[in-house]
Design an enzyme around this catalytic site. Structure first.
Site, short mmCIF file in Angstrom:
data_model
loop_
_atom_site.label_atom_id
_atom_site.label_comp_id
_atom_site.label_asym_id
_atom_site.label_seq_id
_atom_site.Cartn_x
_atom_site.Cartn_y
_atom_site.Cartn_z
N GLY A 1 -22.85 39.12 -15.83
CA GLY A 1 -21.88 38.70 -14.83
C GLY A 1 -20.62 39.53 -14.94
O GLY A 1 -20.41 40.24 -15.94
N GLN B 1 -11.73 41.35 -14.27
CA GLN B 1 -12.19 42.30 -15.29
C GLN B 1 -12.10 43.75 -14.81
O GLN B 1 -12.15 44.67 -15.64
CB GLN B 1 -13.64 42.00 -15.70
CG GLN B 1 -13.78 40.69 -16.46
CD GLN B 1 -15.22 40.45 -16.85
OE1 GLN B 1 -15.99 39.92 -16.07
NE2 GLN B 1 -15.60 40.86 -18.05
N CYS C 1 -19.35 39.28 -23.55
CA CYS C 1 -18.53 39.57 -22.38
C CYS C 1 -18.27 41.07 -22.33
O CYS C 1 -17.98 41.67 -23.37
CB CYS C 1 -17.20 38.81 -22.50
SG CYS C 1 -16.08 39.09 -21.12
N LEU C 2 -18.37 41.65 -21.15
CA LEU C 2 -18.12 43.09 -21.02
C LEU C 2 -16.67 43.44 -21.38
O LEU C 2 -16.38 44.60 -21.70
CB LEU C 2 -18.45 43.57 -19.61
CG LEU C 2 -19.94 43.48 -19.22
CD1 LEU C 2 -20.12 43.83 -17.75
CD2 LEU C 2 -20.80 44.38 -20.09
N HIS D 1 -18.64 30.79 -17.59
CA HIS D 1 -18.03 31.94 -18.24
C HIS D 1 -17.29 32.80 -17.21
O HIS D 1 -16.12 33.18 -17.42
CB HIS D 1 -19.11 32.76 -18.96
CG HIS D 1 -18.62 34.02 -19.58
ND1 HIS D 1 -18.61 34.24 -20.94
CD2 HIS D 1 -18.09 35.15 -19.02
CE1 HIS D 1 -18.11 35.45 -21.18
NE2 HIS D 1 -17.78 36.02 -20.04
N GLU D 2 -17.96 33.11 -16.09
CA GLU D 2 -17.34 34.00 -15.09
C GLU D 2 -16.13 33.33 -14.44
O GLU D 2 -15.10 33.99 -14.22
CB GLU D 2 -18.36 34.42 -14.03
CG GLU D 2 -19.52 35.25 -14.56
CD GLU D 2 -19.08 36.39 -15.46
OE1 GLU D 2 -18.03 37.00 -15.20
OE2 GLU D 2 -19.78 36.66 -16.45
N HIS E 1 -12.84 33.48 -16.24
CA HIS E 1 -12.06 34.71 -16.07
C HIS E 1 -11.02 34.58 -14.97
O HIS E 1 -9.97 35.23 -15.01
CB HIS E 1 -12.99 35.89 -15.73
CG HIS E 1 -13.71 36.50 -16.89
ND1 HIS E 1 -13.05 37.15 -17.92
CD2 HIS E 1 -15.02 36.57 -17.20
CE1 HIS E 1 -13.94 37.59 -18.80
NE2 HIS E 1 -15.15 37.25 -18.39
NI NI Z 1 -16.89 37.82 -19.43
#
Ligand code: NI
Length: 180
Positions: free
Chosen positions: A47, A52, A101-102, A143-144, A147
């Site tokens: 995701g 981000q 997480c990226l 999670h997304e 953000h």
């Molecule tokens: Ni993330």
């Protein structure tokens, strides 16, 4: 359309509260969505949220691509773009699971999430989406959407010891090894 740089933990832009999208048909939103698609695909992410890539708008992208090689035990999550998402837990039950997480590359941590929830929002065409989901699908959405409120998974560890670099966690038997 382009692969954008992903901000990493420590960048204050990841800590902003993102603004609601006012006009889902704005052409700049179509560009943002294309960039999210390209950037998530380039990194094989589960995701990606607009903050981000440095855009403080309430837009998230997740799922797709069948079984994610990073999460081989999880049922596939449909490829979903969600504008102005709203989450509503459907039961008291929570579940712990490992997340990455990226924006926090190379690390995993165990986080407690709602097991079942409803999510609502708009898709890329401006149509309403409403789904009731559970398990990994529910986890990815939570999670997304975190953000969008400036929250990253290390803020929510269920145990500070259940956090670390992937090779060390694999060696300790805490997370499964992923080939390749
Ligand atoms: Ni993330």
């Amino acid at each position: 359309m382009s692969v954008r740089q992903i901000l990493r933990l420590g960048d204050p832009r990841l800590r902003q509260r993102a603004k609601a999208v006012g006009d889902p048909f704005d052409s700049s939103l179509a560009e943002l969505i294309a960039d999210l698609e390209d950037t998530m695909a380039a990194h094989q992410g589960a995701g990606l949220a607009a903050p981000q890539i440095g855009v403080a708008l309430r837009v998230v992208l997740f799922g797709g691509g069948g079984v994610n090689p990073r999460y081989p035990d999880a049922a596939p999550v449909p490829h979903t773009l969600l504008i102005n998402p709203v989450l509503t837990p459907l039961a008291d039950e929570q579940q712990e699971g490992w997340e990455g997480c990226l924006s926090v590359p190379g690390l995993r941590g165990r986080v407690r999430r709602w097991q079942q929830l409803r999510y609502q929002g708009l898709d890329a065409a401006g149509n309403k989406i409403e789904r009731c989901v559970e398990g990994f699908h529910a986890r990815v959405v939570q999670h997304e959407c975190d953000h969008l409120d400036g929250v990253l998974f290390p803020d929510k560890l269920s145990d500070p010891a259940a956090f670390g670099f992937i090779p060390e966690l694999e060696a300790a038997g805490l997370i499964p090894s992923v080939p390749g």
